[in-house]
Design a protein around this motif. Sequence first.
Motif, mmCIF file in Angstrom:
data_model
loop_
_atom_site.group_PDB
_atom_site.id
_atom_site.type_symbol
_atom_site.label_atom_id
_atom_site.label_comp_id
_atom_site.label_asym_id
_atom_site.label_seq_id
_atom_site.Cartn_x
_atom_site.Cartn_y
_atom_site.Cartn_z
ATOM 1 N N ALA A 166 -73.640 27.558 85.033
ATOM 2 C CA ALA A 166 -72.932 28.438 84.100
ATOM 3 C C ALA A 166 -73.846 29.553 83.596
ATOM 4 N N LEU A 167 -75.087 29.205 83.266
ATOM 5 C CA LEU A 167 -76.030 30.228 82.798
ATOM 6 C C LEU A 167 -76.343 31.240 83.892
ATOM 7 N N LEU A 168 -76.538 30.752 85.119
ATOM 8 C CA LEU A 168 -76.790 31.656 86.248
ATOM 9 C C LEU A 168 -75.586 32.552 86.499
ATOM 10 N N SER A 169 -74.396 31.987 86.442
ATOM 11 C CA SER A 169 -73.180 32.770 86.668
ATOM 12 C C SER A 169 -73.031 33.857 85.609
ATOM 13 N N ALA A 170 -73.237 33.490 84.344
ATOM 14 C CA ALA A 170 -73.122 34.473 83.265
ATOM 15 C C ALA A 170 -74.173 35.567 83.416
ATOM 16 N N TYR A 171 -75.385 35.170 83.733
ATOM 17 C CA TYR A 171 -76.467 36.151 83.903
ATOM 18 C C TYR A 171 -76.130 37.118 85.038
ATOM 19 N N THR A 172 -75.646 36.599 86.136
ATOM 20 C CA THR A 172 -75.344 37.443 87.296
ATOM 21 C C THR A 172 -74.181 38.383 87.010
ATOM 22 N N ILE A 173 -73.126 37.875 86.384
ATOM 23 C CA ILE A 173 -71.986 38.726 86.048
ATOM 24 C C ILE A 173 -72.398 39.822 85.070
ATOM 25 N N ASN A 174 -73.201 39.476 84.086
ATOM 26 C CA ASN A 174 -73.597 40.457 83.066
ATOM 27 C C ASN A 174 -74.563 41.505 83.597
ATOM 28 N N THR A 175 -75.441 41.121 84.521
ATOM 29 C CA THR A 175 -76.461 42.070 85.002
ATOM 30 C C THR A 175 -76.109 42.696 86.342
ATOM 31 N N GLN A 176 -75.304 42.009 87.143
ATOM 32 C CA GLN A 176 -74.927 42.507 88.469
ATOM 33 C C GLN A 176 -73.417 42.334 88.669
ATOM 34 N N PRO A 177 -72.603 43.082 87.916
ATOM 35 C CA PRO A 177 -71.139 42.910 88.007
ATOM 36 C C PRO A 177 -70.574 43.210 89.387
ATOM 37 N N LYS A 178 -71.348 43.847 90.248
ATOM 38 C CA LYS A 178 -70.911 44.115 91.626
ATOM 39 C C LYS A 178 -70.545 42.818 92.342
ATOM 40 N N ILE A 179 -71.120 41.697 91.891
ATOM 41 C CA ILE A 179 -70.836 40.421 92.561
ATOM 42 C C ILE A 179 -69.351 40.075 92.482
ATOM 43 N N LEU A 180 -68.686 40.489 91.411
ATOM 44 C CA LEU A 180 -67.259 40.184 91.277
ATOM 45 C C LEU A 180 -66.427 40.979 92.277
ATOM 46 N N GLU A 181 -66.840 42.203 92.544
ATOM 47 C CA GLU A 181 -66.152 43.007 93.561
ATOM 48 C C GLU A 181 -66.276 42.359 94.935
ATOM 49 N N LEU A 182 -67.446 41.781 95.214
ATOM 50 C CA LEU A 182 -67.653 41.106 96.497
ATOM 51 C C LEU A 182 -66.885 39.789 96.567
ATOM 52 N N GLU A 183 -67.023 38.978 95.529
ATOM 53 C CA GLU A 183 -66.457 37.633 95.550
ATOM 54 C C GLU A 183 -64.941 37.605 95.438
ATOM 55 N N SER A 184 -64.342 38.677 94.967
ATOM 56 C CA SER A 184 -62.880 38.681 94.788
ATOM 57 C C SER A 184 -62.134 39.111 96.038
ATOM 58 N N GLN A 185 -62.847 39.538 97.079
ATOM 59 C CA GLN A 185 -62.176 39.934 98.319
ATOM 60 C C GLN A 185 -61.652 38.694 99.039
ATOM 61 N N ARG A 186 -60.461 38.807 99.581
ATOM 62 C CA ARG A 186 -59.739 37.641 100.077
ATOM 63 C C ARG A 186 -60.072 37.284 101.528
ATOM 64 N N GLU A 187 -60.488 38.267 102.327
ATOM 65 C CA GLU A 187 -60.745 37.970 103.735
ATOM 66 C C GLU A 187 -61.825 38.876 104.291
ATOM 67 N N PHE A 188 -62.373 38.471 105.451
ATOM 68 C CA PHE A 188 -63.470 39.218 106.068
ATOM 69 C C PHE A 188 -63.429 38.962 107.572
ATOM 70 N N THR A 189 -63.490 40.033 108.329
ATOM 71 C CA THR A 189 -63.498 39.912 109.787
ATOM 72 C C THR A 189 -64.801 40.479 110.329
ATOM 73 N N PHE A 190 -65.513 39.666 111.112
ATOM 74 C CA PHE A 190 -66.779 40.128 111.686
ATOM 75 C C PHE A 190 -67.090 39.294 112.925
ATOM 76 N N ASN A 191 -67.328 39.960 114.026
ATOM 77 C CA ASN A 191 -67.760 39.326 115.297
ATOM 78 C C ASN A 191 -66.720 38.434 115.944
ATOM 79 N N ILE A 192 -65.590 38.243 115.293
ATOM 80 C CA ILE A 192 -64.503 37.488 115.911
ATOM 81 C C ILE A 192 -63.211 38.243 115.654
ATOM 82 N N ASP A 193 -62.173 37.931 116.441
ATOM 83 C CA ASP A 193 -60.920 38.676 116.340
ATOM 84 C C ASP A 193 -60.120 38.327 115.085
#
Length: 416
Positions: free
Chosen positions: A198-225
């Motif tokens: 919980a402390l790590l999560s809060a620290y990361t969200i507060n200092t690096q909010p970009k992580i939420l933009e990454l983690e909220s994406q629903r799908e990812f396609t790479f190297n496979i169809d």
Amino acid sequence: MNFFKKAFILSLICFLLLSLTIPHGVVAEPDNQELEAGEEVEENGLEELPFDVEASSALLIEVQTKEVFYAKDIDRPYPPASITKIMTLLLALEAIEEGKMDWDEIVTVSERAWEMQGSQMFLEIGQEVSVENLLKGISIVSANDACVAIAEHLYGSEEIFVQKMNEKASEIGLTNTRFQNTHGWPDPDHYMSARDIALLSAYTINTQPKILELESQREFTFNIDEPQYNRNPLLGRYPGADGLKTGWTNEAGYCLAGTAQQNNFRLISVVLNSPSNRARLSDTEALLDYGFKNYTFETVAEKNEIVGQADVPDGKNREVDLIAAEDMGVVVKNEGEENLEMEIVVNNLSAPLRQGDEAGEILALRDDEVLNRVPLLIKEDVERANIFVVTLRRVGDFFSGLAAGALNLFRDLLEE
């Protein structure tokens, strides 16, 4: 007679000089009761909850104040599985922020990264991949191969990167955490507690909010169809959910560090060693529901808002405005908060002062319990007054104090 006059004048001068060096009193701080490493937290929450948590360990906090709403076995170390990757992402995002690497920088995949088992983005030996795609792979599909690739790119080896992970854990106060790899592959000496997650999560969200933009994406396609889908069961299901990380191994059970925001109120939930994917989800939803239904977040001071003044005994301007260094909020119950108080704690100030210098802090309290604290900053420069002005000011203060004391004594005598 001349002797007594000289003695009085000498004593007065000594008093004035001494008063220039004696610091003014500072308001005493109440104890801070927010979640911190090692702080004792009442198990099973602050009040009886209308549901049971099946996970072996669970925690619910608010992200800014870290106020605790539910706690169950939060300091016992458990295998965190892929929740480990929050720390991997934190170090990578910090490296980008510090200019050590860029989003579009190219990483060459090593054999060791290619050999990784478990969840992956199917990297090939020698393949050139952008940092952005690697971080998407870690965040969205929990790619173990991408973790190794990023680690090797930044520090030359996964082992050195892991050393940096452990150093960061110590820096931010994680006392029941030990990392042996970048991805959470089972290892007897690789563990985290719910509190630390919980402390790590809060620290990361507060200092690096970009992580939420990454983690909220629903799908990812790479190297496979076919696309791979984010395993976080909260996404698209729970209102306001935008992270953070799932985990599963035989040793760890089903784990989830979840987060959601509603009406500017963000909660972080942690469940470890749940017996099933269903239990992991139902526990998390029950925790978040409890928090959002019973509490809200109230802003009590905005960044750069003037919240008070402070005395500068030796300044050209005797008083200076104090501003909040950042937005300040507190968690309040939805039915209203009756005992909320604000208190300003000011340092001993001496000119010259510069705009932005730290001058103390503002505290939000409930029944002498600190709910939140924010630094106070000097609003504008204050130059030092010359010694003649300061001396006259001290003399005036001295005699004003004597007059006030005499007046109070006279008033007390009349009232007797």
